[in-house]
Scaffold this motif. Sequence first.
Motif, PDB file in Angstrom:
ATOM      1  N   ASN A 119       0.811  -1.211   0.000  1.00 38.30           N
ATOM      2  CA  ASN A 119       0.000   0.000   0.000  1.00 38.30           C
ATOM      3  C   ASN A 119       0.847   1.265   0.000  1.00 38.30           C
ATOM      4  O   ASN A 119       0.463   2.279  -0.571  1.00 38.30           O
ATOM      5  N   LEU A 120       1.978   1.191   0.666  1.00 37.41           N
ATOM      6  CA  LEU A 120       2.829   2.378   0.744  1.00 37.41           C
ATOM      7  C   LEU A 120       3.614   2.602  -0.546  1.00 37.41           C
ATOM      8  O   LEU A 120       3.977   3.730  -0.864  1.00 37.41           O
ATOM      9  N   LEU A 121       3.841   1.533  -1.276  1.00 34.67           N
ATOM     10  CA  LEU A 121       4.719   1.607  -2.443  1.00 34.67           C
ATOM     11  C   LEU A 121       4.320   2.727  -3.416  1.00 34.67           C
ATOM     12  O   LEU A 121       5.152   3.570  -3.759  1.00 34.67           O
ATOM     13  N   PRO A 122       3.041   2.775  -3.832  1.00 37.60           N
ATOM     14  CA  PRO A 122       2.687   3.831  -4.787  1.00 37.60           C
ATOM     15  C   PRO A 122       2.802   5.225  -4.191  1.00 37.60           C
ATOM     16  O   PRO A 122       2.928   6.202  -4.923  1.00 37.60           O
ATOM     17  N   LEU A 123       2.740   5.320  -2.845  1.00 35.05           N
ATOM     18  CA  LEU A 123       2.897   6.633  -2.216  1.00 35.05           C
ATOM     19  C   LEU A 123       4.344   7.101  -2.296  1.00 35.05           C
ATOM     20  O   LEU A 123       4.626   8.287  -2.416  1.00 35.05           O
ATOM     21  N   ILE A 124       5.246   6.152  -2.201  1.00 39.76           N
ATOM     22  CA  ILE A 124       6.662   6.511  -2.174  1.00 39.76           C
ATOM     23  C   ILE A 124       7.220   6.697  -3.580  1.00 39.76           C
ATOM     24  O   ILE A 124       7.897   7.660  -3.872  1.00 39.76           O
ATOM     25  N   SER A 125       6.847   5.766  -4.464  1.00 41.20           N
ATOM     26  CA  SER A 125       7.545   5.731  -5.745  1.00 41.20           C
ATOM     27  C   SER A 125       7.432   6.998  -6.604  1.00 41.20           C
ATOM     28  O   SER A 125       8.439   7.400  -7.174  1.00 41.20           O
ATOM     29  N   PRO A 126       6.261   7.692  -6.702  1.00 38.77           N
ATOM     30  CA  PRO A 126       6.233   8.825  -7.628  1.00 38.77           C
ATOM     31  C   PRO A 126       7.186   9.931  -7.203  1.00 38.77           C
ATOM     32  O   PRO A 126       7.670  10.679  -8.032  1.00 38.77           O
ATOM     33  N   VAL A 127       7.431  10.072  -5.904  1.00 40.18           N
ATOM     34  CA  VAL A 127       8.278  11.154  -5.414  1.00 40.18           C
ATOM     35  C   VAL A 127       9.711  10.976  -5.923  1.00 40.18           C
ATOM     36  O   VAL A 127      10.339  11.920  -6.370  1.00 40.18           O
ATOM     37  N   SER A 128      10.185   9.746  -5.873  1.00 38.58           N
ATOM     38  CA  SER A 128      11.580   9.548  -6.233  1.00 38.58           C
ATOM     39  C   SER A 128      11.762   9.157  -7.700  1.00 38.58           C
ATOM     40  O   SER A 128      12.882   9.052  -8.171  1.00 38.58           O
ATOM     41  N   ALA A 129      10.651   8.967  -8.417  1.00 38.95           N
ATOM     42  CA  ALA A 129      10.789   8.598  -9.828  1.00 38.95           C
ATOM     43  C   ALA A 129      11.196   9.810 -10.645  1.00 38.95           C
ATOM     44  O   ALA A 129      10.717  10.915 -10.406  1.00 38.95           O
ATOM     45  N   PRO A 130      12.099   9.618 -11.606  1.00 42.60           N
ATOM     46  CA  PRO A 130      12.434  10.731 -12.492  1.00 42.60           C
ATOM     47  C   PRO A 130      11.253  11.049 -13.404  1.00 42.60           C
ATOM     48  O   PRO A 130      10.387  10.207 -13.630  1.00 42.60           O
ATOM     49  N   LEU A 131      11.195  12.288 -13.913  1.00 42.32           N
ATOM     50  CA  LEU A 131      10.107  12.696 -14.799  1.00 42.32           C
ATOM     51  C   LEU A 131      10.474  12.354 -16.233  1.00 42.32           C
ATOM     52  O   LEU A 131      11.633  12.447 -16.615  1.00 42.32           O
ATOM     53  N   ASP A 132       9.461  11.962 -17.034  1.00 38.80           N
ATOM     54  CA  ASP A 132       9.757  11.835 -18.459  1.00 38.80           C
ATOM     55  C   ASP A 132       9.730  13.231 -19.093  1.00 38.80           C
ATOM     56  O   ASP A 132       9.379  14.213 -18.434  1.00 38.80           O
ATOM     57  N   GLU A 133      10.092  13.303 -20.371  1.00 35.97           N
ATOM     58  CA  GLU A 133      10.255  14.595 -21.036  1.00 35.97           C
ATOM     59  C   GLU A 133       8.993  15.466 -20.946  1.00 35.97           C
ATOM     60  O   GLU A 133       9.056  16.646 -20.624  1.00 35.97           O
ATOM     61  N   GLN A 134       7.840  14.821 -21.199  1.00 36.29           N
ATOM     62  CA  GLN A 134       6.561  15.536 -21.164  1.00 36.29           C
ATOM     63  C   GLN A 134       6.288  16.101 -19.764  1.00 36.29           C
ATOM     64  O   GLN A 134       5.941  17.267 -19.608  1.00 36.29           O
ATOM     65  N   GLN A 135       6.500  15.257 -18.751  1.00 27.66           N
ATOM     66  CA  GLN A 135       6.276  15.709 -17.367  1.00 27.66           C
ATOM     67  C   GLN A 135       7.243  16.814 -16.990  1.00 27.66           C
ATOM     68  O   GLN A 135       6.865  17.777 -16.318  1.00 27.66           O
ATOM     69  N   ALA A 136       8.484  16.678 -17.438  1.00 28.40           N
ATOM     70  CA  ALA A 136       9.487  17.698 -17.127  1.00 28.40           C
ATOM     71  C   ALA A 136       9.095  19.035 -17.759  1.00 28.40           C
ATOM     72  O   ALA A 136       9.211  20.087 -17.131  1.00 28.40           O
ATOM     73  N   ALA A 137       8.586  18.965 -19.009  1.00 27.17           N
ATOM     74  CA  ALA A 137       8.165  20.189 -19.694  1.00 27.17           C
ATOM     75  C   ALA A 137       7.036  20.857 -18.920  1.00 27.17           C
ATOM     76  O   ALA A 137       7.047  22.071 -18.707  1.00 27.17           O
ATOM     77  N   GLU A 138       6.080  20.051 -18.466  1.00 24.27           N
ATOM     78  CA  GLU A 138       4.952  20.609 -17.709  1.00 24.27           C
ATOM     79  C   GLU A 138       5.421  21.195 -16.384  1.00 24.27           C
ATOM     80  O   GLU A 138       5.000  22.273 -15.991  1.00 24.27           O
ATOM     81  N   TYR A 139       6.306  20.443 -15.732  1.00 22.06           N
ATOM     82  CA  TYR A 139       6.828  20.902 -14.447  1.00 22.06           C
ATOM     83  C   TYR A 139       7.548  22.240 -14.620  1.00 22.06           C
ATOM     84  O   TYR A 139       7.357  23.177 -13.845  1.00 22.06           O
ATOM     85  N   PHE A 140       8.363  22.317 -15.671  1.00 22.24           N
ATOM     86  CA  PHE A 140       9.118  23.540 -15.925  1.00 22.24           C
ATOM     87  C   PHE A 140       8.163  24.710 -16.168  1.00 22.24           C
ATOM     88  O   PHE A 140       8.329  25.794 -15.614  1.00 22.24           O
ATOM     89  N   GLN A 141       7.159  24.463 -17.020  1.00 23.03           N
ATOM     90  CA  GLN A 141       6.197  25.505 -17.360  1.00 23.03           C
ATOM     91  C   GLN A 141       5.505  26.028 -16.106  1.00 23.03           C
ATOM     92  O   GLN A 141       5.310  27.226 -15.935  1.00 23.03           O
ATOM     93  N   LYS A 142       5.170  25.121 -15.214  1.00 21.70           N
ATOM     94  CA  LYS A 142       4.393  25.474 -14.034  1.00 21.70           C
ATOM     95  C   LYS A 142       5.248  26.149 -12.959  1.00 21.70           C
ATOM     96  O   LYS A 142       4.803  27.087 -12.311  1.00 21.70           O
ATOM     97  N   ASN A 143       6.477  25.679 -12.789  1.00 22.08           N
ATOM     98  CA  ASN A 143       7.257  26.126 -11.634  1.00 22.08           C
ATOM     99  C   ASN A 143       8.453  27.019 -11.948  1.00 22.08           C
ATOM    100  O   ASN A 143       8.988  27.648 -11.044  1.00 22.08           O
ATOM    101  N   CYS A 144       8.874  27.046 -13.174  1.00 24.80           N
ATOM    102  CA  CYS A 144      10.115  27.755 -13.484  1.00 24.80           C
ATOM    103  C   CYS A 144       9.923  28.871 -14.512  1.00 24.80           C
ATOM    104  O   CYS A 144      10.661  29.835 -14.516  1.00 24.80           O
ATOM    105  N   ALA A 145       8.933  28.704 -15.421  1.00 30.09           N
ATOM    106  CA  ALA A 145       8.824  29.599 -16.576  1.00 30.09           C
ATOM    107  C   ALA A 145       8.494  31.035 -16.184  1.00 30.09           C
ATOM    108  O   ALA A 145       8.676  31.946 -16.982  1.00 30.09           O
ATOM    109  N   ALA A 146       8.013  31.230 -14.955  1.00 31.40           N
ATOM    110  CA  ALA A 146       7.744  32.604 -14.526  1.00 31.40           C
ATOM    111  C   ALA A 146       9.044  33.398 -14.429  1.00 31.40           C
ATOM    112  O   ALA A 146       9.039  34.618 -14.526  1.00 31.40           O
TER     113      ALA A 146
END
Length: 294
Positions: free
Chosen positions: A24-51
């Motif tokens: 049960n805990l596994l899915p809670l832990i794994s997304p935090v430490s998983a690297p982002l794919d290109e699409q996710q990284a682009a979205e993350y950048f747009q949301k948190n850095c592009a300002a």
Amino acid sequence: MATNKTKTTSLVNLPLFALIIGLNLLPLISPVSAPLDEQQAAEYFQKNCAACHKIGGGRMIGPDLKDVTSRQDREWLIRFMLDPQGVLNSGDPYALKLQKEANGVIMYTIPGMTREIATSLLDYIESRSRGEVSSSVTDTVMAPTIPPDPVAGDKIFSGLTPLTNSAPACITCHSGAGPRIGGSLGPDLSAVFSRLNGREALMAWLSSPPTPTMRSVFSQSSLTTDEARQLVDLFERWSQMKQNYGQSNFMIVMSVLFFGVGGVVISYLFMAGIWSRRFQSARRRLINLVKERG
Ligand code: HEC
Ligand code: HEC
């Protein structure tokens, strides 16, 4: 016999429990430490850095991140992204130089930033550096065909035109140039145009404000593109009328004096006239009362 049986079942169940809880805990832990794919990284950048950052196309509030990995080693960059303030406080000369170039603005720690996310972002920045120029939100917005409209901007700033997404008017927390005296929770915005690096940078900043208070006010009820642009028009106008500041401050002082003195005169007349008559008539009635009794 019976006690022996229960003992065995509890021994069997213990690892099973651990396994179920672990699964049960596994899915809670794994997304935090998983690297982002290109699409996710682009979205993350747009949301948190592009300002504050572009990848190619010049600096905004923060430096242009094109080829950043060839300017500075990855380990340093990751450390900086995880804790910008900490690296600055440690007196790191490269970070201090960056801060100076950014007019003293400090990069905020992005909530939820991990080593894995930072690494993915650097990969993304690297691949974008090799490829096309950043098409940040602002590029489409900066259409030069729309004439500047500082008057509309002033109405938005002062709350005469309510914000579309019903955030409180800027003036409740900010003062501006000239006679725009507002709340003091936020900084005075009269010189914000040059402080935050001009049209494009300011536009991106307002589209998703990165600072704590502004983010909490405007993340749910963001400014529309038109509102942000008209506010930028206003801030640009303020930066152009710097020479008039002295004069308008003079006008403020004069009007305070005028209305202040006028107010004193009016209230004096009021007291001398109506009020004293009421006072006297009350006293006369009292005197009469005493006389009647006496
Ligand atoms: C509030 C604006 C702001 C936001 C948001 C922001 N940064 Fe920064 N960033 C800066 C500033 C300003 C600097 C220059 C150092 C300083 O003054 O703190 C900087 C520096 C950097 C550097 C070092 C640049 C160099 O030339 O070595 C990297 C890398 C970086 N930021 C990445 C990011 C990433 C990735 C994000 C999003 C997760 C992000 N920043 C979000 C303002 C910001
Ligand atoms: C609830 C109060 C509040 C309202 C409403 C508000 N602000 Fe702010 N603003 C702040 C605070 C506080 C800061 C200081 C940074 C922070 O904590 O977010 C700030 C910072 C800023 C900055 C950065 C200034 C600098 O010199 O770094 C800008 C630009 C800005 N606000 C623009 C606006 C605009 C435009 C509006 C109206 C659309 C607005 N704010 C409405 C509270 C507010």
